[in-house]
Design a protein around this motif. Structure first.
Motif, PDB file in Angstrom:
ATOM      1  N   TRP A  51      -5.879  48.212  -5.013  1.00  0.00           N
ATOM      2  CA  TRP A  51      -6.821  47.179  -5.159  1.00  0.00           C
ATOM      3  C   TRP A  51      -6.780  46.634  -6.485  1.00  0.00           C
ATOM      4  CZ3 TRP A  51     -10.745  44.786  -2.111  1.00  0.00           C
ATOM      5  CH2 TRP A  51     -11.600  44.139  -2.763  1.00  0.00           C
ATOM      6  N   TYR A  52      -6.844  47.707  -7.564  1.00  0.00           N
ATOM      7  CA  TYR A  52      -6.978  47.352  -9.150  1.00  0.00           C
ATOM      8  C   TYR A  52      -5.336  46.674  -9.291  1.00  0.00           C
ATOM      9  CZ  TYR A  52     -11.505  49.111  -9.351  1.00  0.00           C
ATOM     10  OH  TYR A  52     -12.863  49.562  -9.112  1.00  0.00           O
ATOM     11  N   ARG A  53      -4.402  47.282  -8.795  1.00  0.00           N
ATOM     12  CA  ARG A  53      -3.202  46.684  -9.340  1.00  0.00           C
ATOM     13  C   ARG A  53      -3.203  45.094  -8.497  1.00  0.00           C
ATOM     14  NH1 ARG A  53       2.169  45.960  -6.849  1.00  0.00           N
ATOM     15  NH2 ARG A  53       3.797  46.198  -8.437  1.00  0.00           N
ATOM     16  N   ALA A  54      -3.509  44.871  -7.422  1.00  0.00           N
ATOM     17  CA  ALA A  54      -3.679  43.550  -6.963  1.00  0.00           C
ATOM     18  C   ALA A  54      -4.539  42.693  -7.837  1.00  0.00           C
ATOM     19  CB  ALA A  54      -4.167  43.397  -5.570  1.00  0.00           C
ATOM     20  N   GLN A  57      -2.589  41.454 -11.260  1.00  0.00           N
ATOM     21  CA  GLN A  57      -1.461  40.919 -11.237  1.00  0.00           C
ATOM     22  C   GLN A  57      -1.657  39.431 -10.542  1.00  0.00           C
ATOM     23  OE1 GLN A  57       0.454  42.858  -7.147  1.00  0.00           O
ATOM     24  NE2 GLN A  57       1.823  42.710  -9.013  1.00  0.00           N
ATOM     25  N   SER A  58      -0.896  38.306 -10.961  1.00  0.00           N
ATOM     26  CA  SER A  58      -1.064  36.944 -10.345  1.00  0.00           C
ATOM     27  C   SER A  58      -0.931  36.993  -8.774  1.00  0.00           C
ATOM     28  CB  SER A  58       0.080  36.215 -10.827  1.00  0.00           C
ATOM     29  OG  SER A  58       1.377  36.293 -10.548  1.00  0.00           O
ATOM     30  N   GLN A  59      -1.532  36.074  -8.139  1.00  0.00           N
ATOM     31  CA  GLN A  59      -1.079  35.856  -6.663  1.00  0.00           C
ATOM     32  C   GLN A  59       0.262  35.749  -6.444  1.00  0.00           C
ATOM     33  OE1 GLN A  59      -3.506  35.768  -4.351  1.00  0.00           O
ATOM     34  NE2 GLN A  59      -1.678  35.423  -2.639  1.00  0.00           N
ATOM     35  N   TYR A  60       0.989  34.825  -7.219  1.00  0.00           N
ATOM     36  CA  TYR A  60       2.460  34.632  -7.235  1.00  0.00           C
ATOM     37  C   TYR A  60       3.202  36.071  -7.201  1.00  0.00           C
ATOM     38  CZ  TYR A  60       7.080  32.730  -7.647  1.00  0.00           C
ATOM     39  OH  TYR A  60       8.471  32.390  -7.697  1.00  0.00           O
ATOM     40  N   GLU A  65       6.529  39.968  -4.258  1.00  0.00           N
ATOM     41  CA  GLU A  65       6.743  41.407  -4.112  1.00  0.00           C
ATOM     42  C   GLU A  65       6.772  41.756  -2.586  1.00  0.00           C
ATOM     43  OE1 GLU A  65       4.133  43.958  -5.901  1.00  0.00           O
ATOM     44  OE2 GLU A  65       4.974  43.788  -7.947  1.00  0.00           O
ATOM     45  N   PHE A  66       5.864  41.069  -1.924  1.00  0.00           N
ATOM     46  CA  PHE A  66       5.774  41.153  -0.482  1.00  0.00           C
ATOM     47  C   PHE A  66       7.141  40.476   0.271  1.00  0.00           C
ATOM     48  CE2 PHE A  66       5.175  38.912   3.651  1.00  0.00           C
ATOM     49  CZ  PHE A  66       4.761  40.105   4.555  1.00  0.00           C
ATOM     50  N   ILE A  67       7.460  39.160  -0.073  1.00  0.00           N
ATOM     51  CA  ILE A  67       8.532  38.354   0.456  1.00  0.00           C
ATOM     52  C   ILE A  67       9.811  39.103   0.166  1.00  0.00           C
ATOM     53  CG2 ILE A  67       9.853  36.331   0.188  1.00  0.00           C
ATOM     54  CD1 ILE A  67       7.143  34.562  -0.490  1.00  0.00           C
ATOM     55  N   GLN A  68       9.917  39.545  -0.842  1.00  0.00           N
ATOM     56  CA  GLN A  68      11.438  40.298  -1.299  1.00  0.00           C
ATOM     57  C   GLN A  68      11.509  41.414  -0.418  1.00  0.00           C
ATOM     58  OE1 GLN A  68      13.908  39.509  -3.381  1.00  0.00           O
ATOM     59  NE2 GLN A  68      12.946  37.483  -3.861  1.00  0.00           N
ATOM     60  N   ALA A  69      10.469  42.355  -0.277  1.00  0.00           N
ATOM     61  CA  ALA A  69      10.411  43.701   0.478  1.00  0.00           C
ATOM     62  C   ALA A  69      10.568  43.333   1.915  1.00  0.00           C
ATOM     63  CB  ALA A  69       8.991  44.395   0.267  1.00  0.00           C
ATOM     64  N   PHE A  70       9.942  42.394   2.374  1.00  0.00           N
ATOM     65  CA  PHE A  70       9.629  42.228   3.860  1.00  0.00           C
ATOM     66  C   PHE A  70      11.338  41.416   4.449  1.00  0.00           C
ATOM     67  CE2 PHE A  70       9.167  39.251   7.622  1.00  0.00           C
ATOM     68  CZ  PHE A  70       8.593  40.185   8.425  1.00  0.00           C
ATOM     69  N   PHE A  71      11.878  40.369   3.766  1.00  0.00           N
ATOM     70  CA  PHE A  71      13.155  40.014   4.038  1.00  0.00           C
ATOM     71  C   PHE A  71      14.283  40.852   3.649  1.00  0.00           C
ATOM     72  CE2 PHE A  71      10.201  36.343   4.413  1.00  0.00           C
ATOM     73  CZ  PHE A  71      10.761  35.642   5.581  1.00  0.00           C
ATOM     74  N   LEU A 271      -1.549  42.004   0.506  1.00  0.00           N
ATOM     75  CA  LEU A 271      -0.022  41.891   0.479  1.00  0.00           C
ATOM     76  C   LEU A 271       0.526  43.181  -0.283  1.00  0.00           C
ATOM     77  CD1 LEU A 271       0.338  38.253  -0.941  1.00  0.00           C
ATOM     78  CD2 LEU A 271       0.874  39.226   1.417  1.00  0.00           C
ATOM     79  N   ASN A 272      -0.404  43.816  -1.137  1.00  0.00           N
ATOM     80  CA  ASN A 272      -0.057  45.053  -1.877  1.00  0.00           C
ATOM     81  C   ASN A 272       0.205  46.022  -1.117  1.00  0.00           C
ATOM     82  OD1 ASN A 272       0.252  45.272  -5.145  1.00  0.00           O
ATOM     83  ND2 ASN A 272      -0.707  43.388  -4.447  1.00  0.00           N
ATOM     84  N   VAL A 273      -1.052  46.131   0.090  1.00  0.00           N
ATOM     85  CA  VAL A 273      -0.806  47.351   0.892  1.00  0.00           C
ATOM     86  C   VAL A 273       0.254  47.323   1.889  1.00  0.00           C
ATOM     87  CG1 VAL A 273      -2.189  48.243   3.040  1.00  0.00           C
ATOM     88  CG2 VAL A 273      -3.341  47.543   0.696  1.00  0.00           C
ATOM     89  N   VAL A 274       0.607  45.820   2.405  1.00  0.00           N
ATOM     90  CA  VAL A 274       1.498  45.866   3.508  1.00  0.00           C
ATOM     91  C   VAL A 274       3.003  46.059   2.784  1.00  0.00           C
ATOM     92  CG1 VAL A 274       2.632  44.060   5.284  1.00  0.00           C
ATOM     93  CG2 VAL A 274      -0.020  44.148   4.876  1.00  0.00           C
TER      94      VAL A 274
END
Length: 391
Positions: A51-54, A57-60, A65-71, A271-274
């Motif tokens: 929660w606090y990490r999100a 950091q910026s929305q971007y 991070e999510f996009i890089q991890a997922f794809f 996004l951080n959790v997923v």
């Protein structure tokens, strides 16, 4: 029969799934209801930190991070060359709604795979998009798929496919990329938009395989496309999820304008959790997801395969099991209503056959992403009910 009346008044699968949430054994929706693995429980224990990490950091940053991890996890590295044009939405149905809006604005006629999950059809129908069924058997062989599409898709502007398909597990990629290449070639040659629902694509990895880089193939051929992917049917996230939508360069500006009319962003906390769940599955080679599905699939076959039901082996094993009803005197509606008396909720096949519901009365679908001990109790209950069935 009061139960039959109550079930028959449902208009779509989602209404059934809502009702199923009230039953003891809910085998209706394909959402993930299994327990957390040991390492996934560690992620849950870190939720305050995430929660606090999100927040810090910026929305971007959260999005990328999510996009890089997922794809990367899915082996779709080519898409990452345009990582700023991968758009995130909070549910796959939102991505589908965006797609349906694009189709309606351009008065496009769509060839939609059949069978398929019914909310694809419903979203397009509600947007008044003209639809033509494309039988999934068209896609089973690379040697004649091009010729078959020349006939079946001649009068449509877009081809909408689900891969692996829900509920059958049919896939263009089951034996490599050849069939998909032929579909992409046909669409390029004949000016068709190719729309792909990859929301079940994680199950290639759950089945021990890997994914072909579909984005690279499409861009190499020059096919125009819209692709949707999802996390909601993969990890036990209690519907804390994110979906993606990406379009080929030529139509990306039009898709982007619809995306931004729908929402600003997905929660950075989500996004951080997923992202943590994706990384966890990268580390354990998807074992936490695969093991539950393998156990439950084997249990379903062991208890239910027989003179009443026949398990239909999919080209790609997903998180659902598709059974054929072998008795001519029993419809899927009949069986669903009967099993309700035993507090088991399954889905009748008619909703997946959106242009010919009667063809789906031979099938039922069972969701596999459940706690194994509860799932075994459910299928044992179904087996007992079938033994006592007298029509």
């Amino acid at each position: 029969m009061s139960v039959m009346t109550r079930l028959d008044d449902k208009e779509d699968i989602t209404q059934h799934e809502i009702s199923a949430l009230k039953t003891r054994f809910n085998l209706a929706d394909a959402h993930t209801h299994q327990d957390q693995s040991v390492t996934q429980r560690e992620i849950v224990n870190r939720l305050p930190e995430l929660w606090y990490r999100a927040q810090g950091q910026s929305q971007y940053q959260s999005e990328q991070e999510f996009i890089q991890a997922f794809f990367t996890f899915h082996g779709q590295e080519h898409a990452l060359k345009r990582h700023d044009e991968i758009y995130l939405v909070y549910a796959a149905s939102i991505a589908m709604h965006i797609t349906a809006t694009y189709l309606r604005k351009r008065n496009m006629r769509v060839g939609l795979i059949e069978p398929c999950f019914d909310n694809l059809h419903d979203l397009l129908k509600h947007m008044e998009v003209p639809l033509t069924p494309l039988d999934e058997t068209l896609l089973q062989s690379p040697t004649n798929v091009y010729a078959k599409l020349q006939s079946a898709a001649a009068n449509v502007d877009a081809i909408f496919l689900v891969d692996p398909n829900n509920p059958t597990g049919t896939s263009m990629f089951a034996k490599g990329a050849d069939t998909f290449v032929e579909v992409a070639r046909y669409c390029k040659d004949h000016g068709k938009l190719l729309i792909l629902d990859f929301c079940f694509a994680a199950f290639f990895k759950a089945a021990g395989g890997s994914r072909v880089d579909a984005y690279a193939i499409l861009d190499d051929i020059g096919t125009q496309y819209i692709i949707m992917e999802d996390t909601g049917k993969t990890w036990p996230l209690q519907d804390t999820k994110c979906a993606t939508i990406m379009a080929s360069r030529a139509i990306n500006p039009d898709i982007y304008s619809i995306v931004t009319s729908v929402l600003l962003n997905v929660s950075p906390f989500i996004l951080n959790v997923v992202t943590q769940y994706i990384r966890d599955s990268s580390d354990d080679d998807f074992e936490s997801v695969r093991s539950v599905l393998d156990v439950n699939r084997a249990v379903a076959r062991r208890h239910l395969q027989g003179s009443f039901l026949n398990y239909l082996t999919p080209m790609v094993e997903t998180s659902v099991a598709w059974f054929e009803i072998l008795r001519d005197d029993v419809s899927a509606d009949d069986l669903q209503a009967y099993l309700m008396a035993y507090e088991v909720y399954v889905l009748p096949g008619k909703y997946f056959y959106w242009s010919q519901p009667q063809a789906g009365q031979k099938y039922i679908r069972l969701a596999l992403a459940r706690k194994p001990e509860e799932f075994e109790q459910a299928v044992e209950t179904i087996a007992l009910a079938l033994e006592n069935y007298h029509g």
